[in-house]
Design a protein around this motif. Structure first.
Motif, PDB file in Angstrom:
ATOM      1  N   PRO A 253       0.778  -0.993  -0.120  1.00 38.42           N
ATOM      2  CA  PRO A 253      -0.550  -0.144  -0.491  1.00 38.42           C
ATOM      3  C   PRO A 253       0.899   1.228   0.394  1.00 38.42           C
ATOM      4  N   ALA A 254       1.595   1.536   0.503  1.00 35.36           N
ATOM      5  CA  ALA A 254       2.742   2.516   0.651  1.00 35.36           C
ATOM      6  C   ALA A 254       4.206   2.222  -0.624  1.00 35.36           C
ATOM      7  N   ASP A 255       3.823   1.313  -1.267  1.00 38.21           N
ATOM      8  CA  ASP A 255       4.812   1.475  -2.169  1.00 38.21           C
ATOM      9  C   ASP A 255       4.995   3.177  -3.240  1.00 38.21           C
ATOM     10  N   LYS A 256       6.379   3.378  -4.129  1.00 36.98           N
ATOM     11  CA  LYS A 256       6.247   4.772  -4.711  1.00 36.98           C
ATOM     12  C   LYS A 256       6.953   4.109  -5.618  1.00 36.98           C
ATOM     13  N   VAL A 257       5.664   3.588  -6.960  1.00 38.20           N
ATOM     14  CA  VAL A 257       5.741   3.011  -8.129  1.00 38.20           C
ATOM     15  C   VAL A 257       5.727   3.957  -9.214  1.00 38.20           C
ATOM     16  N   LEU A 258       6.957   3.485 -10.126  1.00 42.42           N
ATOM     17  CA  LEU A 258       7.425   4.346 -11.300  1.00 42.42           C
ATOM     18  C   LEU A 258       6.683   3.362 -12.500  1.00 42.42           C
ATOM     19  N   ASP A 259       6.056   3.804 -13.376  1.00 43.36           N
ATOM     20  CA  ASP A 259       5.125   3.544 -14.644  1.00 43.36           C
ATOM     21  C   ASP A 259       6.106   4.096 -15.845  1.00 43.36           C
ATOM     22  N   ALA A 260       7.031   3.287 -15.975  1.00 41.60           N
ATOM     23  CA  ALA A 260       8.303   4.190 -16.645  1.00 41.60           C
ATOM     24  C   ALA A 260       7.390   4.295 -18.708  1.00 41.60           C
ATOM     25  N   CYS A 261       6.336   3.264 -19.068  1.00 43.65           N
ATOM     26  CA  CYS A 261       5.944   3.613 -20.440  1.00 43.65           C
ATOM     27  C   CYS A 261       4.404   3.231 -20.754  1.00 43.65           C
ATOM     28  N   ALA A 262       3.491   3.982 -19.898  1.00 48.79           N
ATOM     29  CA  ALA A 262       2.387   4.011 -19.492  1.00 48.79           C
ATOM     30  C   ALA A 262       0.872   3.983 -20.094  1.00 48.79           C
ATOM     31  N   GLU A 284       3.897   6.784 -10.583  1.00 52.71           N
ATOM     32  CA  GLU A 284       4.241   7.950 -11.525  1.00 52.71           C
ATOM     33  C   GLU A 284       4.130   7.009 -12.413  1.00 52.71           C
ATOM     34  N   ALA A 285       2.714   7.549 -13.588  1.00 50.01           N
ATOM     35  CA  ALA A 285       3.140   7.262 -14.310  1.00 50.01           C
ATOM     36  C   ALA A 285       3.685   8.122 -15.867  1.00 50.01           C
ATOM     37  N   LEU A 286       4.343   7.959 -17.015  1.00 44.05           N
ATOM     38  CA  LEU A 286       5.108   8.127 -17.484  1.00 44.05           C
ATOM     39  C   LEU A 286       4.322   7.848 -18.829  1.00 44.05           C
ATOM     40  N   ASP A 287       4.493   8.714 -20.390  1.00 45.40           N
ATOM     41  CA  ASP A 287       4.166   8.741 -21.795  1.00 45.40           C
ATOM     42  C   ASP A 287       4.594   9.380 -22.280  1.00 45.40           C
ATOM     43  N   ILE A 288       5.432   9.626 -23.519  1.00 43.55           N
ATOM     44  CA  ILE A 288       6.066  10.244 -23.952  1.00 43.55           C
ATOM     45  C   ILE A 288       5.141  11.865 -24.981  1.00 43.55           C
ATOM     46  N   HIS A 289       4.202  11.268 -25.273  1.00 41.52           N
ATOM     47  CA  HIS A 289       3.066  12.236 -26.105  1.00 41.52           C
ATOM     48  C   HIS A 289       1.846  12.477 -24.564  1.00 41.52           C
ATOM     49  N   GLN A 290       1.780  13.914 -24.618  1.00 44.72           N
ATOM     50  CA  GLN A 290       0.785  14.569 -24.074  1.00 44.72           C
ATOM     51  C   GLN A 290      -0.097  13.792 -24.220  1.00 44.72           C
ATOM     52  N   HIS A 291      -1.313  13.380 -25.717  1.00 46.06           N
ATOM     53  CA  HIS A 291      -2.122  13.333 -25.696  1.00 46.06           C
ATOM     54  C   HIS A 291      -2.779  11.937 -24.962  1.00 46.06           C
ATOM     55  N   LYS A 292      -1.571  11.000 -25.147  1.00 43.64           N
ATOM     56  CA  LYS A 292      -1.924   9.599 -23.994  1.00 43.64           C
ATOM     57  C   LYS A 292      -1.483   9.879 -22.513  1.00 43.64           C
ATOM     58  N   VAL A 293      -0.850  10.554 -22.581  1.00 45.71           N
ATOM     59  CA  VAL A 293      -0.832  10.932 -21.000  1.00 45.71           C
ATOM     60  C   VAL A 293      -2.163  11.186 -20.409  1.00 45.71           C
ATOM     61  N   ASP A 307      -5.914  10.168  -7.009  1.00 45.68           N
ATOM     62  CA  ASP A 307      -5.694  10.110  -6.129  1.00 45.68           C
ATOM     63  C   ASP A 307      -4.639   9.851  -5.810  1.00 45.68           C
ATOM     64  N   ARG A 308      -4.018   8.445  -6.618  1.00 43.80           N
ATOM     65  CA  ARG A 308      -3.153   7.885  -6.472  1.00 43.80           C
ATOM     66  C   ARG A 308      -1.975   7.456  -7.768  1.00 43.80           C
ATOM     67  N   VAL A 309      -1.914   8.281  -8.900  1.00 46.06           N
ATOM     68  CA  VAL A 309      -2.030   8.500  -9.373  1.00 46.06           C
ATOM     69  C   VAL A 309      -1.373   9.843 -10.307  1.00 46.06           C
ATOM     70  N   ASP A 310      -0.100  10.198 -10.925  1.00 44.91           N
ATOM     71  CA  ASP A 310       0.621  11.254 -11.224  1.00 44.91           C
ATOM     72  C   ASP A 310       1.083  11.136 -12.629  1.00 44.91           C
ATOM     73  N   ALA A 311       0.409  11.269 -13.481  1.00 46.17           N
ATOM     74  CA  ALA A 311       0.864  11.454 -14.413  1.00 46.17           C
ATOM     75  C   ALA A 311       1.955  12.267 -16.126  1.00 46.17           C
ATOM     76  N   TYR A 312       2.262  12.435 -16.527  1.00 46.09           N
ATOM     77  CA  TYR A 312       3.045  13.687 -17.005  1.00 46.09           C
ATOM     78  C   TYR A 312       3.357  12.919 -18.790  1.00 46.09           C
ATOM     79  N   ALA A 313       4.283  13.944 -19.493  1.00 48.00           N
ATOM     80  CA  ALA A 313       4.514  13.458 -20.813  1.00 48.00           C
ATOM     81  C   ALA A 313       5.928  13.796 -20.570  1.00 48.00           C
ATOM     82  N   LEU A 314       6.496  12.145 -20.642  1.00 44.88           N
ATOM     83  CA  LEU A 314       8.287  12.323 -20.085  1.00 44.88           C
ATOM     84  C   LEU A 314       8.370  10.673 -21.002  1.00 44.88           C
TER      85      LEU A 314
END
Length: 449
Positions: A253-262, A284-293, A307-314
């Motif tokens: 439950p308390a894990d910090k997780v990176l989803d690199a190709c989300a 933390e969820a990443l994708d290279i394209h903003q529209h996919k974020v 509340d547990r997801v932060d998504a970024y174009a990266l």
């Protein structure tokens, strides 16, 4: 392209197949677009869908059969597709009368072409019905025979033969031409498996439990995507083998997780299901394209886990721009890949991929792993997964990463239901023939203390 307007199921299928062939469009998107523009009754909608996917799935087989009737004559693309579609219906659609296929195909040729084309189409179809189709088991060379029988390019057949042997290759090739199952994952952030089962029973939707994924139900009859269950985020569409990647991460439950190709976020929201915002768990969820974020964010909202997801174009290869070293307890790299495990779901990709694509993807996959490795805490695990079954993108990528990172070790991938637990390898490869699911690969890379 001619301004031909489809008026029925067979004409719509012809138009879709022509656009897919000419423009490289995805079959599902092209078909959906045409069905919205030219609505059909349910029966005709099913026929059009069946023809499109069937012709794509069996294209090399159908072309082999057609070649023996057209004497190397160069055909207009639409004429070739019309004939392939008719042969597909003759051979594979037992409930559709041959006279109906012949009659409709000749009418299309007359409406769209000139009298010469109509006469040619009529002659070919009558010859097919009179002479029958050439036997495939008489093709002597093994790879050529398997390629034509299963409509899979020869290069891919040769790779599978090398990597899996003739018996397993035969099973894989046969399985990828079976219909794809629709599978739903129950969203435990909003409901329970028994509650969803009861709701499906009430809707007269038939299903059975997945034998490999814990929270999965395989739909055998009925449509769930238009249901309140889906709209309200109590279920989502996700193949059962794909669910195993997140399941194997054993998230706390308390894990910090990176989803690199989300993107589009199926695994992101699955990760979030196991996290607790109150305990500080985040993905933390990443994708290279903003529209996919935006797709990831919409998915998280529908599933009630935003509340547990932060998504970024990266670009995952540039994680240094945003994250400090040793920021994450667990990292998922569900890497860009050739998608060879998805052939029953996306039949057209078998004709567009080459072995060189896998070698190029291997370099990208390795670059992503190299970039995210410093962001993992000591004792943490990178879960590296793909939806392909080619070893160039799977075990070879893992081996290349480990050779460059002595601080990591390969540990055995385990799932809740102990899928293929008796295997000798630490990595887990799900072949399409194993459980009638998508092909998938999962590995677990542990960082030393």
């Amino acid at each position: 392209m001619t301004k031909f307007q489809p008026q029925n199921a067979r004409e719509l299928a012809l138009t879709a197949l022509e656009r897919i062939e000419r423009n490289g469009a995805y079959s599902n998107l092209q078909l959906d677009q045409l069905l919205k523009k030219y609505p059909l009754e349910d029966k005709d909608r099913r026929l059009a869908t069946n023809i499109v996917y069937g012709v794509l799935q069996h294209k090399l087989t159908l072309e082999y059969w057609l070649d023996s009737f057209v004497d190397e004559r160069k055909l207009d693309l639409w004429v070739k597709i019309l004939l392939l579609s008719a042969i597909y219906q003759f051979h594979y659609l037992e409930r559709v009368p041959n006279w109906a296929v012949t009659d409709e195909s000749i009418k299309i040729a007359k409406r769209r072409g000139n009298p010469g084309i109509r006469k040619f189409v009529t002659g070919v179809l009558h010859a097919v019905l009179r002479k029958g189709l050439p036997a495939l088991n008489e093709i002597k060379a093994t790879s050529q025979r398997l390629s034509i029988q299963n409509s899979v390019p020869k290069w891919l057949v040769n790779e599978l033969l090398t990597q899996y042997g003739e018996e397993n290759t035969g099973k894989i090739l046969q399985s990828i031409n079976e219909p794809a199952h629709q599978v739903v994952r129950v969203n435990l952030a909003k409901t329970t498996v028994p509650a969803v089962k009861q709701a499906l029973d009430n809707l007269k939707i038939e299903y059975h439990k997945s034998e490999i994924a814990m929270d999965a139900l395989v739909i055998t009859k009925g449509e769930v995507i238009t249901s309140d269950l889906f709209r309200d985020g109590k279920i989502t569409i996700q193949d059962e083998s794909a669910m195993l990647a997140v399941e194997s991460m054993h998230i706390k439950p308390a894990d910090k997780v990176l989803d690199a190709c989300a993107a589009p976020g199926g695994k992101t929201v699955q990760i979030a299901t196991y996290l607790s915002a109150n305990d500080g768990g985040t993905v933390e969820a990443l994708d290279i394209h903003q529209h996919k974020v935006s797709l990831i964010e919409k998915n998280a909202q529908r599933m009630g886990v935003s509340d547990r997801v932060d998504a970024y174009a990266l670009d995952a290869r540039k994680v240094d721009e945003r994250f400090e070293d040793e920021s994450f307890d667990k990292i998922l790299v569900d890497a860009p890949c050739s998608g060879i495990g998805l052939l029953r779901r996306k039949p057209e990709i078998r004709y567009t991929k080459q072995l060189a694509d896998s070698m190029q993807l291997h370099k990208i996959q390795l670059a992503i792993l190299n970039a995210v490795a410093p962001k993992l805490k000591k004792g943490g695990i990178i879960t590296y997964s793909t939806c392909t079954i080619l070893q160039q993108e799977n075990d070879a990528t893992v081996e290349a990463f480990l050779s460059q990172h002595p601080e990591f070790e390969l540990v055995k991938t385990t799932t809740t239901r102990k899928v293929k637990d008796s295997r000798h390898s630490a990595t887990l490869t799900i072949l399409p023939s194993d459980f009638d699911s998508d092909g998938f690969f999962i590995s677990s890379l542990k960082k030393g203390l």
